[in-house]
Design a protein around this motif. Structure first.
Motif, PDB file in Angstrom:
ATOM      1  N   SER A  55       9.022  -2.686   4.876  1.00  0.00           N
ATOM      2  CA  SER A  55       7.844  -3.513   5.122  1.00  0.00           C
ATOM      3  C   SER A  55       8.783  -5.067   5.279  1.00  0.00           C
ATOM      4  O   SER A  55       9.410  -5.315   4.819  1.00  0.00           O
ATOM      5  N   PHE A 193       2.967  -8.006  -0.714  1.00  0.00           N
ATOM      6  CA  PHE A 193       2.772  -6.788  -0.332  1.00  0.00           C
ATOM      7  C   PHE A 193       1.611  -6.254  -0.980  1.00  0.00           C
ATOM      8  O   PHE A 193       1.800  -5.889  -2.174  1.00  0.00           O
ATOM      9  N   ASP A 212      -1.373  -2.854   2.815  1.00  0.00           N
ATOM     10  CA  ASP A 212      -0.029  -2.475   3.396  1.00  0.00           C
ATOM     11  C   ASP A 212       0.260  -0.926   2.718  1.00  0.00           C
ATOM     12  O   ASP A 212       0.722  -0.211   3.426  1.00  0.00           O
ATOM     13  N   GLY A 263      -0.715  -0.546   7.944  1.00  0.00           N
ATOM     14  CA  GLY A 263      -0.251   0.111   6.747  1.00  0.00           C
ATOM     15  C   GLY A 263      -0.370   1.773   6.726  1.00  0.00           C
ATOM     16  O   GLY A 263      -0.622   2.205   7.590  1.00  0.00           O
TER      17      GLY A 263
END
Length: 295
Positions: A55, A193, A212, A263
């Motif tokens: 990420s 996140f 996410d 995500g």
């Protein structure tokens, strides 16, 4: 002398069937033992499922430990085994995703996940929990809080791990209405996140929300699975036997990653053997997920 030889031959003829019967019994017990060991291995040995994702929202590696669907019993996998498996990986945060006991359990069994929670909090791990349809008992939730766990029943928290911010949200739904919309309850933090904890998967609603990472349990991986990624033996969602053999393109939200825009949803098959120990090719698991910086 001739009579003695005849008697000897008759004795040899009589012992041959006995030897054959003895071999059959030995083979039977050998197969019985092998089947028992295979059953035990599939239902009562714990594996660590190591997964890595990336990420752009993390600046350093963050390690998550995911535990779900313990369905505590007197026998089977012990708390110490679960704790040791997770502790060996030194995660940054631990998640309980619900159904840690069965709703018919007495307090002795309910105490097991509470004791497991205490093992993690005593070791200094941040512990976040959501409940499922079985373990939404008020006293249980209260006891988790006393042990230092944070139970997120439509709650949220933000923590920082080595410069990476985690925005953690949790829901306790056992039912999703047609108008269910997480955007009425939470807002995503673009500087963090975003992690959503939910016991029961609801791919369409979670994809609309767009965290996410969404973490779920509940399915137990449908307990028995075919080899070589051919899916579950039976899907409770579609109510079909061998659904992936019938239609390879069919989406079955039973185990693993399912991507959506921005995500993904991950479903763990959990630890317990409720309602019966019939796991096959789907061992009990704890999940260690590494979230690594991308780019």
């Amino acid at each position: 002398m001739a009579q003695k030889k005849q008697r000897k031959k008759k004795t040899q003829k009589n012992t041959a069937p006995e030897k054959e019967n003895g071999k059959k019994k030995s083979r039977f017990w050998l197969w019985a033992i092998l089947i028992f060991l295979l059953w035990w291995f599939n239902n009562y040995t714990l594996r660590t499922n190591d997964i890595a994702i990336t990420s752009r929202k993390v600046g350093s590696e963050v390690k998550l430990a995911i535990i779900s669907d313990l369905h505590a019993t007197r026998h089977g996998i012990k708390n110490s085994r679960i704790f040791e498996s997770v502790n060996a990986e030194h995660p940054d945060v631990v998640f309980f995703l619900g159904d840690m006991f069965t709703n018919s359990s007495n307090w002795e069994l309910i105490q097991k996940p509470i004791d497991l929670a205490e093992m993690f909090t005593d070791a200094g791990y941040p512990l976040y929990c959501v409940t499922g349809e079985h373990d939404n008992d008020d006293r249980y939730i209260s006891e988790l809080g006393k042990k230092g766990a944070k139970v997120l029943n439509y709650g949220e928290d933000t923590i920082e791990i080595r410069g990476s911010r985690l925005h953690i949200m949790g829901i306790d739904n056992v039912y999703y209405s047609p108008t269910f919309d997480l955007r009425n309850e939470f807002s995503l933090d673009e500087s963090s996140f975003n992690i959503l904890l939910a016991h029961i998967p609801n791919y369409e609603k979670f994809a609309d929300f767009g965290a996410d990472l969404t973490l779920c349990g509940d399915t137990h991986g449908e307990m028995a699975r075919l080899p070589f990624g051919m899916g579950p033996v039976y899907s409770s969602e579609t109510q079909q036997w061998f659904p992936k053999l019938r239609n390879k393109e069919l989406d079955i939200y039973d185990k693993g990653f399912f991507s959506y825009d921005g995500g993904s949803m991950f479903i763990t098959s959990g630890i317990g053997v409720y309602p019966a120990p019939v796991r096959m090719n789907n061992r009990p698991e704890v999940v260690i997920m590494e979230v690594k910086p991308k780019g």
